[in-house]
Write a protein that holds these residues in place. Structure first.
Motif, PDB file in Angstrom:
ATOM      1  N   ALA A  51       0.832  -1.206   0.000  1.00  0.00           N
ATOM      2  CA  ALA A  51       0.000   0.000   0.000  1.00  0.00           C
ATOM      3  C   ALA A  51       0.867   1.258   0.000  1.00  0.00           C
ATOM      4  O   ALA A  51       0.570   2.234  -0.699  1.00  0.00           O
ATOM      5  CB  ALA A  51      -0.929  -0.006   1.209  1.00  0.00           C
ATOM      6  N   HIS A  52       1.943   1.236   0.773  1.00  0.00           N
ATOM      7  CA  HIS A  52       2.847   2.390   0.804  1.00  0.00           C
ATOM      8  C   HIS A  52       3.569   2.554  -0.533  1.00  0.00           C
ATOM      9  O   HIS A  52       3.707   3.669  -1.043  1.00  0.00           O
ATOM     10  CB  HIS A  52       3.870   2.229   1.927  1.00  0.00           C
ATOM     11  CG  HIS A  52       3.311   2.440   3.298  1.00  0.00           C
ATOM     12  ND1 HIS A  52       2.832   3.662   3.725  1.00  0.00           N
ATOM     13  CD2 HIS A  52       3.145   1.586   4.342  1.00  0.00           C
ATOM     14  CE1 HIS A  52       2.404   3.553   4.972  1.00  0.00           C
ATOM     15  NE2 HIS A  52       2.580   2.308   5.366  1.00  0.00           N
ATOM     16  N   LEU A  53       4.031   1.450  -1.110  1.00  0.00           N
ATOM     17  CA  LEU A  53       4.751   1.520  -2.380  1.00  0.00           C
ATOM     18  C   LEU A  53       3.836   2.010  -3.498  1.00  0.00           C
ATOM     19  O   LEU A  53       4.256   2.763  -4.383  1.00  0.00           O
ATOM     20  CB  LEU A  53       5.319   0.145  -2.739  1.00  0.00           C
ATOM     21  CG  LEU A  53       6.389  -0.419  -1.800  1.00  0.00           C
ATOM     22  CD1 LEU A  53       6.777  -1.830  -2.227  1.00  0.00           C
ATOM     23  CD2 LEU A  53       7.619   0.484  -1.769  1.00  0.00           C
ATOM     24  N   ALA A  54       2.584   1.596  -3.449  1.00  0.00           N
ATOM     25  CA  ALA A  54       1.631   1.966  -4.501  1.00  0.00           C
ATOM     26  C   ALA A  54       1.280   3.448  -4.477  1.00  0.00           C
ATOM     27  O   ALA A  54       0.691   3.963  -5.436  1.00  0.00           O
ATOM     28  CB  ALA A  54       0.363   1.125  -4.371  1.00  0.00           C
ATOM     29  N   GLU A  55       1.635   4.154  -3.405  1.00  0.00           N
ATOM     30  CA  GLU A  55       1.384   5.591  -3.341  1.00  0.00           C
ATOM     31  C   GLU A  55       2.344   6.367  -4.243  1.00  0.00           C
ATOM     32  O   GLU A  55       2.075   7.517  -4.596  1.00  0.00           O
ATOM     33  CB  GLU A  55       1.524   6.090  -1.898  1.00  0.00           C
ATOM     34  CG  GLU A  55       0.432   5.596  -0.961  1.00  0.00           C
ATOM     35  CD  GLU A  55       0.639   6.079   0.468  1.00  0.00           C
ATOM     36  OE1 GLU A  55       1.655   6.766   0.726  1.00  0.00           O
ATOM     37  OE2 GLU A  55      -0.202   5.773   1.324  1.00  0.00           O
ATOM     38  N   PHE A  56       3.464   5.749  -4.618  1.00  0.00           N
ATOM     39  CA  PHE A  56       4.417   6.408  -5.508  1.00  0.00           C
ATOM     40  C   PHE A  56       3.785   6.581  -6.887  1.00  0.00           C
ATOM     41  O   PHE A  56       2.930   5.788  -7.287  1.00  0.00           O
ATOM     42  CB  PHE A  56       5.695   5.570  -5.631  1.00  0.00           C
ATOM     43  CG  PHE A  56       6.672   5.750  -4.501  1.00  0.00           C
ATOM     44  CD1 PHE A  56       7.916   6.307  -4.729  1.00  0.00           C
ATOM     45  CD2 PHE A  56       6.346   5.370  -3.207  1.00  0.00           C
ATOM     46  CE1 PHE A  56       8.828   6.483  -3.697  1.00  0.00           C
ATOM     47  CE2 PHE A  56       7.239   5.535  -2.162  1.00  0.00           C
ATOM     48  CZ  PHE A  56       8.491   6.101  -2.408  1.00  0.00           C
ATOM     49  N   PRO A  57       4.188   7.609  -7.634  1.00  0.00           N
ATOM     50  CA  PRO A  57       3.664   7.781  -8.996  1.00  0.00           C
ATOM     51  C   PRO A  57       3.833   6.503  -9.812  1.00  0.00           C
ATOM     52  O   PRO A  57       4.833   5.788  -9.671  1.00  0.00           O
ATOM     53  CB  PRO A  57       4.526   8.922  -9.551  1.00  0.00           C
ATOM     54  CG  PRO A  57       4.890   9.718  -8.333  1.00  0.00           C
ATOM     55  CD  PRO A  57       5.104   8.699  -7.250  1.00  0.00           C
ATOM     56  N   TYR A  83       4.268  10.741  -0.272  1.00  0.00           N
ATOM     57  CA  TYR A  83       4.356   9.284  -0.439  1.00  0.00           C
ATOM     58  C   TYR A  83       5.703   8.750   0.034  1.00  0.00           C
ATOM     59  O   TYR A  83       5.794   7.630   0.543  1.00  0.00           O
ATOM     60  CB  TYR A  83       4.072   8.880  -1.890  1.00  0.00           C
ATOM     61  CG  TYR A  83       4.909   9.569  -2.946  1.00  0.00           C
ATOM     62  CD1 TYR A  83       6.155   9.076  -3.314  1.00  0.00           C
ATOM     63  CD2 TYR A  83       4.435  10.708  -3.597  1.00  0.00           C
ATOM     64  CE1 TYR A  83       6.916   9.698  -4.292  1.00  0.00           C
ATOM     65  CE2 TYR A  83       5.189  11.341  -4.575  1.00  0.00           C
ATOM     66  CZ  TYR A  83       6.430  10.835  -4.921  1.00  0.00           C
ATOM     67  OH  TYR A  83       7.186  11.455  -5.893  1.00  0.00           O
ATOM     68  N   LEU A  84       6.766   9.555  -0.107  1.00  0.00           N
ATOM     69  CA  LEU A  84       8.073   9.148   0.421  1.00  0.00           C
ATOM     70  C   LEU A  84       8.034   9.129   1.941  1.00  0.00           C
ATOM     71  O   LEU A  84       8.517   8.184   2.577  1.00  0.00           O
ATOM     72  CB  LEU A  84       9.166  10.101  -0.063  1.00  0.00           C
ATOM     73  CG  LEU A  84      10.545   9.901   0.591  1.00  0.00           C
ATOM     74  CD1 LEU A  84      11.131   8.547   0.211  1.00  0.00           C
ATOM     75  CD2 LEU A  84      11.490  11.035   0.199  1.00  0.00           C
TER      76      LEU A  84
END
Length: 238
Positions: A51-57, A83-84
């Motif tokens: 979920a956190h990784l998917a927040e990246f563009p 997101y970072l």
């Protein structure tokens, strides 16, 4: 009359070196390992990390290398993308829990947080000590839970970041925080080492304490704070 104190973290209550020399490198090192444990592109429903990784563009979610390169780029330039910050907070949690990361606050700041939280109790809620940082709220809570002076979260009344308040250099963010706290800007004071943040807070009607600490960036010659300048919180009371 001041009823709420809002504190920046980096360069204000803890050394800039802690963030840049301990937290940032730890997150980068940890990320190299954890991205190998998930499929790309990450699917948010598969777990907290995904979920956190998917927040990246989307363009950076095509491969582990693309994401790591982008993360390194943002970190090297201290670009505080939400997101970072969200991913960093997730990665730091393991470091705090394992004891690999321990926070050394400026001693005068740690004592002041305790002192102010007690003195402001006389005004009742919502008076108190609050945090406003570019780091996520979860990362803020982790930091104050693992200081050399113990868990200080019970002295804090609330937390603000760039997601629930907005960019720290925009005056609208401070108006939003005042509304969330439930006090007029004239009853709130802000401590920060960043001139642009101080100016934004002053533009919203807050009083300020421009904080000068060893290791901080030099103060721009053009910066003329309306509020006070301090390098030690020991003699400041509310």
């Amino acid at each position: 009359m001041i009823k709420a104190v809002v504190l920046d973290i980096e360069g204000t209550v803890c050394p800039i070196s802690f963030v840049k020399d301990v937290l940032y490198p730890y997150a980068l090192k940890k990320a190299i390992y954890v991205v190998k444990t998930v499929e790309f592109p990450p699917v948010p429903s598969k777990g907290e990390l995904e979920a956190h990784l998917a927040e990246f563009p989307e363009v950076y979610c095509r491969s582990p290398n693309a994401l790591l390169e982008h993360m390194s780029y943002l970190t090297a330039r201290d670009i505080k993308a939400p997101y970072l910050k969200s991913l960093q907070g997730y990665l730091w949690r393991e470091g705090y829990d394992s004891g690999e990361i321990k926070v050394s606050l400026f001693l005068d700041a740690a004592h002041a947080i305790s002192r102010w939280s007690k003195s402001l109790e006389q005004y009742g809620s919502p008076a108190g000590v609050y945090i406003y940082s570019s780091g996520s709220v979860s990362a803020q809570k982790l930091l104050f839970a693992h200081t050399s002076q113990g868990d200080l979260n019970h002295h804090l009344s609330g937390y603000f970041d760039t997601l629930n308040a907005g960019p720290k250099t925009e005056s609208e963010s401070y108006r939003k925080i005042a509304e969330a706290i439930g006090l007029p800007g004239s009853e709130i004071t802000f401590f920060s080492d960043n001139p642009k943040e101080i100016e934004a807070a002053e533009a919203s009607g807050w009083s300020t304490f421009y904080t000068v600490r060893e290791g901080n960036a030099p103060t721009p010659a053009s910066f003329k704070p309306l509020g006070q300048v301090t390098s030690d919180f020991s003699g400041i009371d509310f």
